[in-house]
Write a protein that holds these residues in place. Structure first.
Motif, mmCIF file in Angstrom:
data_model
loop_
_atom_site.group_PDB
_atom_site.id
_atom_site.type_symbol
_atom_site.label_atom_id
_atom_site.label_comp_id
_atom_site.label_asym_id
_atom_site.label_seq_id
_atom_site.Cartn_x
_atom_site.Cartn_y
_atom_site.Cartn_z
ATOM 1 N N ARG A 34 0.844 -1.191 0.000
ATOM 2 C CA ARG A 34 0.000 0.000 0.000
ATOM 3 C C ARG A 34 0.879 1.241 0.000
ATOM 4 O O ARG A 34 1.819 1.345 0.800
ATOM 5 C CB ARG A 34 -0.913 0.012 1.225
ATOM 6 N N ASN A 35 0.591 2.190 -0.883
ATOM 7 C CA ASN A 35 1.387 3.420 -0.922
ATOM 8 C C ASN A 35 0.744 4.504 -0.070
ATOM 9 O O ASN A 35 -0.313 4.290 0.548
ATOM 10 C CB ASN A 35 1.599 3.890 -2.367
ATOM 11 N N GLU A 36 1.374 5.660 -0.050
ATOM 12 C CA GLU A 36 0.901 6.755 0.797
ATOM 13 C C GLU A 36 -0.473 7.258 0.376
ATOM 14 O O GLU A 36 -1.215 7.803 1.189
ATOM 15 C CB GLU A 36 1.914 7.906 0.769
ATOM 16 N N ALA A 37 -0.820 7.053 -0.896
ATOM 17 C CA ALA A 37 -2.125 7.506 -1.390
ATOM 18 C C ALA A 37 -3.235 6.530 -1.045
ATOM 19 O O ALA A 37 -4.410 6.805 -1.279
ATOM 20 C CB ALA A 37 -2.065 7.711 -2.895
ATOM 21 N N GLY A 38 -2.860 5.367 -0.488
ATOM 22 C CA GLY A 38 -3.857 4.371 -0.129
ATOM 23 C C GLY A 38 -4.129 3.342 -1.200
ATOM 24 O O GLY A 38 -4.982 2.470 -1.024
ATOM 25 N N ASP A 39 -3.403 3.426 -2.326
ATOM 26 C CA ASP A 39 -3.561 2.425 -3.389
ATOM 27 C C ASP A 39 -2.980 1.100 -2.917
ATOM 28 O O ASP A 39 -1.893 1.056 -2.324
ATOM 29 C CB ASP A 39 -2.842 2.871 -4.662
ATOM 30 N N VAL A 40 -3.678 0.000 -3.190
ATOM 31 C CA VAL A 40 -3.267 -1.315 -2.708
ATOM 32 C C VAL A 40 -2.978 -2.238 -3.887
ATOM 33 O O VAL A 40 -3.747 -2.297 -4.846
ATOM 34 C CB VAL A 40 -4.365 -1.947 -1.823
ATOM 35 N N ALA A 41 -1.841 -2.943 -3.806
ATOM 36 C CA ALA A 41 -1.477 -3.950 -4.806
ATOM 37 C C ALA A 41 -1.455 -5.304 -4.123
ATOM 38 O O ALA A 41 -0.918 -5.446 -3.012
ATOM 39 C CB ALA A 41 -0.108 -3.645 -5.407
ATOM 40 N N LEU A 42 -2.048 -6.307 -4.759
ATOM 41 C CA LEU A 42 -2.108 -7.653 -4.205
ATOM 42 C C LEU A 42 -1.128 -8.548 -4.939
ATOM 43 O O LEU A 42 -1.166 -8.652 -6.159
ATOM 44 C CB LEU A 42 -3.531 -8.214 -4.337
#
Length: 233
Positions: free
Chosen positions: A197-205
């Motif tokens: 998860r990055n600082e912008a809240g985007d999540v990669a699985l």
């Protein structure tokens, strides 16, 4: 919004084990420099890093150098003192946070946090004294695993117990340390799910991995896991 950390910057790693080595190799391949803090002069990560600070995790001089030179700091395992993370967080981004690590490094805090937030766990009881085992033998049952609350990993600091007598003997052998008695469950398989998860809240699985253990130690991880796609997603 946080500033992007570009190749050429120095990343700090607390801990120099195998996971730290893999991080270090990957980061250097991408063009980053890596500074590892680990007290072991022969640490796996320390052998391949740009800078190995061979010092205690609370060494003030080593932490000052890391704070001055690192654009961000992370840790490869949960037993780094939380205060070290708090100290470094005053100077650069530190992920995971000291608060998260503080929970993960104590089995009582970890299981209590999961329970309080609605996550399902195996039945467990906190064992602070031998007397606690009597009630736990009824509430948790056997067979079970007795685990020290701190610093146990890779099969260390834990014992499989079949009854109250074995549990009492195991607790005594652990020096009366606070423990968790956890009901043994029959597992079809163990899966690991890794998210980024990055600082912008985007999540990669990342692909789900299937773990196979030998004597309580991870032996093989199979990716992708051999499970139905409906379970993996």
């Amino acid at each position: 919004m946080s500033k992007m950390i570009l190749p050429g910057a120095t990343l700090g790693m607390l801990g120099g084990g195998q996971l730290g080595r893999m991080f270090t190799i990957a980061a250097r391949t991408m063009g980053y420099r890596v500074m590892v803090l680990d007290p072991d002069p022969l640490s796996p990560a320390g052998q391949v890093t740009d800078t190995h600070l061979c010092a205690d995790y609370q060494d003030t001089q080593a932490l000052a150098q890391m704070a001055a030179e690192c654009a961000a700091v992370t840790t490869e395992f949960e037993n780094v003192p939380a205060q070290t993370l708090r100290s470094l967080a005053k100077h650069c981004p530190v992920k995971p946070s000291a608060e998260a690590v503080e929970i993960a490094q104590n089995r009582v805090a970890e299981k209590s946090w999961l329970h309080e937030h609605g996550f399902v766990t195996a039945p467990f009881a906190v064992i602070s004294s031998a007397d606690d085992l009597v009630a736990a033998s009824t509430n948790v049952g056997f067979p079970a695993v007795l685990k020290v609350s701190r610093f146990g990993y890779d099969g260390k600091g834990q014992a499989r117990v079949a009854d109250l007598t074995q549990a009492q003997a195991a607790f005594a052998s652990m020096g009366g340390e606070v423990c968790v008695l956890e009901k043994m469950l029959t597992l079809e398989c163990e899966l690991s799910v890794v998210l980024g998860r990055n600082e912008a809240g985007d999540v990669a699985l990342y692909p789900v991995s299937e773990n196979i253990h030998e004597a309580g130690i991870l032996d093989i991880s199979i990716v992708p896991a051999r499970v139905a796609e409906t379970l993996a997603v």
